[in-house]
Design an enzyme around this catalytic site. Structure first.
Site, PDB file in Angstrom:
ATOM      1  N   HIS A 138       0.798  -1.487  -0.211  1.00  0.00           N
ATOM      2  CA  HIS A 138      -0.093  -0.017  -0.059  1.00  0.00           C
ATOM      3  C   HIS A 138       0.927   1.010  -0.351  1.00  0.00           C
ATOM      4  O   HIS A 138       1.652   1.178   0.855  1.00  0.00           O
ATOM      5  CB  HIS A 138      -1.124   0.104   1.330  1.00  0.00           C
ATOM      6  CG  HIS A 138      -1.871   0.903   1.407  1.00  0.00           C
ATOM      7  ND1 HIS A 138      -2.892   0.952   0.484  1.00  0.00           N
ATOM      8  CD2 HIS A 138      -1.528   2.350   1.771  1.00  0.00           C
ATOM      9  CE1 HIS A 138      -3.639   2.109   0.764  1.00  0.00           C
ATOM     10  NE2 HIS A 138      -2.653   2.929   1.305  1.00  0.00           N
ATOM     11  N   CYS A 139       1.172   1.986  -1.229  1.00  0.00           N
ATOM     12  CA  CYS A 139       1.822   2.899  -1.163  1.00  0.00           C
ATOM     13  C   CYS A 139       0.565   4.431  -0.290  1.00  0.00           C
ATOM     14  O   CYS A 139      -0.014   4.906  -1.162  1.00  0.00           O
ATOM     15  CB  CYS A 139       2.279   3.820  -2.589  1.00  0.00           C
ATOM     16  SG  CYS A 139       2.775   5.022  -2.793  1.00  0.00           S
ATOM     17  N   PRO A 140       1.452   5.282   0.710  1.00  0.00           N
ATOM     18  CA  PRO A 140       0.713   5.836   1.029  1.00  0.00           C
ATOM     19  C   PRO A 140       1.404   7.786   0.436  1.00  0.00           C
ATOM     20  O   PRO A 140       0.140   8.393   0.349  1.00  0.00           O
ATOM     21  CB  PRO A 140       1.460   6.338   2.491  1.00  0.00           C
ATOM     22  CG  PRO A 140       2.943   5.497   2.562  1.00  0.00           C
ATOM     23  CD  PRO A 140       2.140   4.279   1.256  1.00  0.00           C
TER      24      PRO A 140
END
Length: 281
Positions: A138-140
């Site tokens: 999951h890429c913030p």
């Protein structure tokens, strides 16, 4: 749409990225390193973009702008698209994804959060609250998962973004002038130097991310599998990486979906060939 939806993390992150991108671009285009001398020619350095504009050479500035726009559009595409969410499906359809390369003693897992039957290589994301096929991470900065559907675009975005950052780094460095009194230098080049430091940081991060993801793609694995292989049942019980089909086929399948067969089918074919050759012996 409710007004508070505009303050959601996704909207704030994407808006911040867009503003930062165009803000840095404007600094590179408009910044001048000092007051021009009254008599030509100029004796102080100006940014290459300003030089190209003044000389009427618009090809390179327009190319830079198009690359910036392309990187921004790729960013928005990756951050807004479905990364490969697992939909609610009949049990038998999910069982078809239980590949022959995995020992049959491993039961098909049902997600304890969203209660769907998880295909192999899928994982539940606590941020998105969905299970994602071929989950990578999951890429913030995207406020989205990177998974089966958007991972190729994510790698393409990293490559284009790194190109833009390195070009911007060169432009910022070319416009800096260091041999000035401190106060004058701070007024004339302080903003450009801050931009240079910011671009340096982003370039290092983008370069490391691109290198790591190219390595993962070349070996047909994901960030999650690479970091947590000791906790994943279908990897813990097998030596090495069961999905690795060689550099060429890994790259072709990742970027072009070729060969058309999925990794599950390829794994099953490989085991059938091994069994056939052992029986022949």
């Amino acid at each position: 749409m409710a007004p508070w939806a505009l303050l959601s993390p996704g909207v704030l992150v994407r808006t911040g990225h867009t503003v930062l991108t165009w803000g840095i671009t404007l600094v590179l285009f408009l910044h001048d390193t000092g007051e021009p001398d009254p008599a030509p020619p100029r004796t102080h350095p100006i940014s290459p973009l300003r030089q190209w504009e003044e000389q009427g050479e618009l090809l390179l500035p327009l190319t830079f702008l198009l690359l910036v726009l392309g990187s921004l559009l790729l960013y928005l595409a990756v951050s807004l698209m479905d990364p490969g969410y697992v939909n609610v499906q009949p049990q038998e359809e999910a069982k078809q994804e239980q590949t022959a390369m995995v020992p049959q003693v491993i039961p098909l897992r049902r997600c304890r959060y969203c209660m769907v039957l998880q295909p192999l290589r899928a994982r539940h994301c606590s941020e998105c609250r969905r299970c994602v096929r071929r989950y990578d991470h999951h890429c913030p900065w995207m406020e989205n998962c990177v998974g089966e559907r958007n991972h190729p675009l994510f790698v393409a975005y990293l490559a284009l973004q790194l190109l833009v950052l390195l070009w911007g780094l060169y432009l910022a460095w070319s416009g800096l002038r260091f041999f000035q009194p401190w106060g004058l230098w701070l007024r004339s080049s302080g903003l450009l130097f801050a931009t240079f430091l910011l671009l340096s940081l982003f370039s290092i991060v983008a370069g490391l991310l691109l290198a790591s993801h190219l390595y993962l793609v070349a070996s047909n694995t994901t960030t999650w599998e690479f970091m947590s292989s000791h906790r994943i049942a279908y990897l813990r019980q097998r030596p090495g990486n069961p999905f690795d089909r060689g550099l060429t086929r890994n790259l072709a399948h990742f970027f072009c979906q070729w060969p058309a067969a999925s990794w599950e089918a390829l794994g099953a074919e490989e085991e059938e060939e091994e069994e056939g050759s052992s029986q022949a012996v």
